[in-house]
Design a protein around this motif. Structure first.
Motif, PDB file in Angstrom:
ATOM      1  N   VAL A 201      44.067  33.731  41.220  1.00 29.45           N
ATOM      2  CA  VAL A 201      44.132  34.292  42.575  1.00 29.45           C
ATOM      3  C   VAL A 201      42.857  33.881  43.299  1.00 29.45           C
ATOM      4  CG1 VAL A 201      44.184  36.419  43.928  1.00 29.45           C
ATOM      5  CG2 VAL A 201      45.322  36.339  41.730  1.00 29.45           C
ATOM      6  N   ILE A 202      43.009  33.481  44.544  1.00 23.69           N
ATOM      7  CA  ILE A 202      41.802  33.181  45.322  1.00 23.69           C
ATOM      8  C   ILE A 202      41.410  34.406  46.124  1.00 23.69           C
ATOM      9  CG2 ILE A 202      40.927  31.820  47.261  1.00 23.69           C
ATOM     10  CD1 ILE A 202      42.215  29.421  45.985  1.00 23.69           C
ATOM     11  N   VAL A 203      40.130  34.769  46.028  1.00 23.81           N
ATOM     12  CA  VAL A 203      39.633  35.905  46.819  1.00 23.81           C
ATOM     13  C   VAL A 203      38.466  35.417  47.671  1.00 23.81           C
ATOM     14  CG1 VAL A 203      40.312  37.673  45.143  1.00 23.81           C
ATOM     15  CG2 VAL A 203      38.023  36.707  44.995  1.00 23.81           C
ATOM     16  N   GLU A 204      38.219  36.145  48.736  1.00 27.61           N
ATOM     17  CA  GLU A 204      37.039  35.839  49.542  1.00 27.61           C
ATOM     18  C   GLU A 204      35.806  36.297  48.758  1.00 27.61           C
ATOM     19  OE1 GLU A 204      39.129  36.823  53.847  1.00 27.61           O
ATOM     20  OE2 GLU A 204      38.332  38.429  52.600  1.00 27.61           O
ATOM     21  N   MET A 222      40.016  35.165  38.946  1.00 25.54           N
ATOM     22  CA  MET A 222      39.693  35.141  40.370  1.00 25.54           C
ATOM     23  C   MET A 222      38.770  33.978  40.699  1.00 25.54           C
ATOM     24  SD  MET A 222      39.187  39.110  41.268  1.00 25.54           S
ATOM     25  CE  MET A 222      39.234  39.705  39.586  1.00 25.54           C
ATOM     26  N   LEU A 223      39.133  33.227  41.729  1.00 27.75           N
ATOM     27  CA  LEU A 223      38.252  32.169  42.210  1.00 27.75           C
ATOM     28  C   LEU A 223      37.733  32.635  43.561  1.00 27.75           C
ATOM     29  CD1 LEU A 223      40.287  28.903  41.642  1.00 27.75           C
ATOM     30  CD2 LEU A 223      38.188  29.589  40.492  1.00 27.75           C
ATOM     31  N   GLN A 224      36.431  32.493  43.749  1.00 23.85           N
ATOM     32  CA  GLN A 224      35.842  33.042  44.972  1.00 23.85           C
ATOM     33  C   GLN A 224      35.524  31.952  45.987  1.00 23.85           C
ATOM     34  OE1 GLN A 224      32.618  35.889  43.796  1.00 23.85           O
ATOM     35  NE2 GLN A 224      33.172  35.011  41.823  1.00 23.85           N
ATOM     36  N   VAL A 225      35.995  32.167  47.202  1.00 21.95           N
ATOM     37  CA  VAL A 225      35.705  31.225  48.286  1.00 21.95           C
ATOM     38  C   VAL A 225      34.850  31.946  49.324  1.00 21.95           C
ATOM     39  CG1 VAL A 225      36.711  29.765  50.066  1.00 21.95           C
ATOM     40  CG2 VAL A 225      37.874  30.028  47.881  1.00 21.95           C
ATOM     41  N   PRO A 226      33.682  31.377  49.650  1.00 24.72           N
ATOM     42  CA  PRO A 226      32.773  32.075  50.569  1.00 24.72           C
ATOM     43  C   PRO A 226      33.406  32.331  51.941  1.00 24.72           C
ATOM     44  CG  PRO A 226      31.713  30.140  49.609  1.00 24.72           C
ATOM     45  CD  PRO A 226      33.159  30.094  49.201  1.00 24.72           C
ATOM     46  N   PRO A 246      46.493  28.060  42.466  1.00 22.79           N
ATOM     47  CA  PRO A 246      46.546  29.532  42.478  1.00 22.79           C
ATOM     48  C   PRO A 246      47.925  30.057  42.875  1.00 22.79           C
ATOM     49  CG  PRO A 246      45.495  28.710  44.459  1.00 22.79           C
ATOM     50  CD  PRO A 246      45.730  27.510  43.584  1.00 22.79           C
ATOM     51  N   LYS A 247      48.174  31.329  42.523  1.00 21.02           N
ATOM     52  CA  LYS A 247      49.453  31.951  42.879  1.00 21.02           C
ATOM     53  C   LYS A 247      49.359  32.667  44.231  1.00 21.02           C
ATOM     54  CE  LYS A 247      52.478  31.137  39.696  1.00 21.02           C
ATOM     55  NZ  LYS A 247      52.441  31.695  38.354  1.00 21.02           N
ATOM     56  N   LEU A 248      48.159  33.194  44.520  1.00 18.95           N
ATOM     57  CA  LEU A 248      47.993  34.006  45.735  1.00 18.95           C
ATOM     58  C   LEU A 248      46.614  33.775  46.334  1.00 18.95           C
ATOM     59  CD1 LEU A 248      49.140  37.530  44.439  1.00 18.95           C
ATOM     60  CD2 LEU A 248      50.376  36.129  46.089  1.00 18.95           C
ATOM     61  N   ILE A 249      46.525  34.023  47.649  1.00 22.26           N
ATOM     62  CA  ILE A 249      45.209  34.042  48.311  1.00 22.26           C
ATOM     63  C   ILE A 249      45.080  35.420  48.965  1.00 22.26           C
ATOM     64  CG2 ILE A 249      43.701  32.919  49.989  1.00 22.26           C
ATOM     65  CD1 ILE A 249      45.534  30.473  49.859  1.00 22.26           C
ATOM     66  N   GLN A 441      32.249  39.194  39.185  1.00 17.71           N
ATOM     67  CA  GLN A 441      31.336  39.259  38.050  1.00 17.71           C
ATOM     68  C   GLN A 441      30.139  40.109  38.464  1.00 17.71           C
ATOM     69  OE1 GLN A 441      31.563  37.126  40.274  1.00 17.71           O
ATOM     70  NE2 GLN A 441      29.814  35.788  40.531  1.00 17.71           N
ATOM     71  N   GLU A 442      29.390  40.612  37.474  1.00 13.04           N
ATOM     72  CA  GLU A 442      28.256  41.451  37.844  1.00 13.04           C
ATOM     73  C   GLU A 442      27.149  40.574  38.426  1.00 13.04           C
ATOM     74  OE1 GLU A 442      27.501  44.336  34.668  1.00 13.04           O
ATOM     75  OE2 GLU A 442      25.665  44.700  35.847  1.00 13.04           O
ATOM     76  N   VAL A 443      26.799  40.785  39.682  1.00 16.41           N
ATOM     77  CA  VAL A 443      25.689  40.017  40.255  1.00 16.41           C
ATOM     78  C   VAL A 443      24.723  40.976  40.924  1.00 16.41           C
ATOM     79  CG1 VAL A 443      27.003  37.910  40.757  1.00 16.41           C
ATOM     80  CG2 VAL A 443      26.885  39.688  42.482  1.00 16.41           C
ATOM     81  N   ASP A 444      23.489  40.516  41.066  1.00 21.23           N
ATOM     82  CA  ASP A 444      22.516  41.311  41.802  1.00 21.23           C
ATOM     83  C   ASP A 444      22.323  40.598  43.134  1.00 21.23           C
ATOM     84  OD1 ASP A 444      20.712  43.091  42.583  1.00 21.23           O
ATOM     85  OD2 ASP A 444      19.172  42.602  41.113  1.00 21.23           O
TER      86      ASP A 444
END
Ligand SMILES: Cc1ncc(COP(=O)(O)O)c(C=O)c1O
Length: 492
Positions: A201-204, A222-226, A246-249, A441-444
């Motif tokens: 799935v593509i997420v923002e 999940m693939l992240q697109v800025p 991907p299946k969904l955006i 993912q866990e990010v700071d």
């Protein structure tokens, strides 16, 4: 080892032994009985000394590490963090808040100015009007209001929604409307219907935490697109589509959560063209298009979707009442049936009573008055918020004013952490959401989200003043720290 002999643990207190041990060691560090960079005893030795299980000591050391009281050196052991690191320590209150936020909750303590939650203050809810329509439904429908409702939704309400959608310039048919128990369920039902374990799935990036949780629970990658203030990065998106199929955006084209950014009309159009060319479904999560204050460009993606690639999700939580647990989908015909089956498997149907009452609420036209009222209230808060941020935020702190919605996305100077700032700001009774929560993912992150939904106008200015002071203090303390740090040079 001597200092550790003094640790007393109470096996009958009901409190976990590892938290008792954590508190005792933390106290030794705070009192400087154990000094910066001093090594803690090896796990086995401390366990023997205090007649504990090794696991208890491991858990206590891990908690100390998570809160930055100690650090681990692989192969050497666990050491007390340096005094310069003191500012990075998360106090217990901040740590607990952070853990709750990871699970999508916040504990709102008395006196705290709450920029964290995006739920409207309860006096804004149209309780009186809703009581009237509820009573009318009970008198009119009697027991029918308490039976199962059809899974697609109460037919007259779906008819009414087709009319209501004209304000968003969306033209559709009754059979394409699927009633849901809130937008969160909408995301879940769509995922249940269209995703299999391991699908992409593509997420923002960043994105809404509830969507992350749902896609994770379905085992999707999940693939992240800025996203920027122009919208989603279409070049990155196209590259990902080609490579990962991907299946969904999943998108929020208007007043995105958490950034407040909106896609330009061009970006919306290009996204739709891309989805059409690749035969992809785009989810449009519309939770705040109605709260448009300063733009003419807030067309919904669905209103431009001539090829039926968009599943539109409408939440009523920001403009009516989140507790109704009511929303709807506009579903392309191609996936209508799968979505219906998934909804049925989830909860059979959304409450018939609430659907009937909301139907009457729409039919009587009361909602128009209420939306105008909510817009007025939110706009007042929005304007005070933007003015205060412009006036008080310290220099070099990034702030892009959104054109509407309820969220503001603030960027600290690179290298600073919104989580660390939280420790300082909560001591000044200011709560916000550190940006790291909005990534799979866990990010700071150095960004933080401020929301205007749960704060009163009088508190906004004071809150932003106090937050800005906390940021300034944080920058100053850290520049002292960075002066003391080693200098790094390339080794060429
Ligand atoms: C982007 C977004 N989608 C969905 C939801 C959940 O909405 P609902 O209360 O309708 O389930 C929220 C809640 O804040 C949200 O911000």
């Amino acid at each position: 080892m001597e200092k550790f002999k003094s640790i007393k643990l109470n096996r009958n207190s009901g409190e976990h032994l590892y938290t008792q041990l954590y508190n005792s060691i933390k106290q030794l560090i705070m009192d400087e009985d154990i000094k910066a960079n001093e090594k803690l005893p090896p796990i086995r030795k401390l366990a023997e000394l205090l007649s504990l299980n090794n696991i208890t000591v491991v858990k206590a050391y891990s908690l100390l590490e998570e809160k930055n009281y100690v650090y681990k050196k692989i192969g050497s052991g666990t050491f007390v963090s340096s005094v310069e690191e003191e500012f990075h320590r998360l106090d217990d209150e901040a740590y607990e808040d952070m853990r709750l936020m990871d699970r999508g909750q916040i504990e709102v303590r008395e006196n705290v100015i709450n920029f964290a939650s995006a739920t409207p203050t309860p006096e804004l809810f149209p309780v009186g009007d809703f009581k009237e329509v509820l009573n009318e439904v009970l008198d009119r429908d009697k027991g029918l209001a308490f039976g199962y409702q059809e899974s697609k939704g109460y037919f007259p309400l779906r008819e009414c929604i087709v009319e209501y959608l004209k304000i968003y310039k969306i033209s559709t048919l009754v059979e394409n409307i699927q009633i849901i128990s809130g937008a969160q369920q909408g995301i879940d039902v769509i995922s249940k219907a269209l995703l299999r374990h391991g699908d992409t799935v593509i997420v923002e990036s960043p994105t809404y935490t509830g969507a992350i949780a749902t896609f994770e629970s379905r085992g999707a990658k999940m693939l992240q697109v800025p996203v920027s203030k122009e919208g989603i990065d279409l070049n990155v998106l196209e590259g990902y589509i080609e490579r990962y199929k991907p299946k969904l955006i999943y998108t929020m084209p208007n007043f995105q959560n958490p950034t407040g950014y909106s896609y330009s009309r061009r970006a919306k159009k290009e996204l739709l063209d891309l989805a059409y060319r690749k035969g992809l479904i785009v989810i449009e999560d519309d939770y705040s298009t109605d709260l448009n204050f300063y733009t003419d460009e807030n067309a919904t993606l669905k209103s431009m979707d001539s090829n039926e690639n968009v599943i539109y999700i409408k939440s009523f939580s920001k403009i009516f009442m989140p507790g109704l647990r009511l929303g709807f989908l506009v579903v392309p015909r191609s996936v209508n049936n799968e979505i219906l089956m998934a909804k049925q498997a989830s909860d059979i149907s959304t409450s018939g009573l609430i659907q009937r009452a909301f139907d009457l609420y729409l039919r009587k036209g009361i909602w128009r008055r209420h939306i105008s009222y909510m817009k007025k209230i939110y706009k007042e808060r929005f304007d005070i918020m933007s003015q205060s941020l412009e006036e008080y935020l310290p220099e070099a702190t990034i702030f892009v004013k959104p054109a509407g919605g309820i969220n503001f996305w603030i960027g600290l100077v690179d290298g600073f952490s919104a989580k660390e700032l939280y420790s300082q700001s909560i001591n000044a009774d200011i709560a916000f959401i550190p940006g790291g929560v909005f990534y799979p993912q866990e990010v700071d992150s150095n960004f933080l989200r401020l929301s205007i939904a749960d704060v009163y106008p009088d508190d906004i200015k004071i809150g932003i003043q106090r937050l800005s002071q906390a940021i300034t203090k944080y920058y100053q303390r850290n520049s002292i720290r960075s002066q003391k740090k080693s200098i790094y040079r390339p080794i060429l």
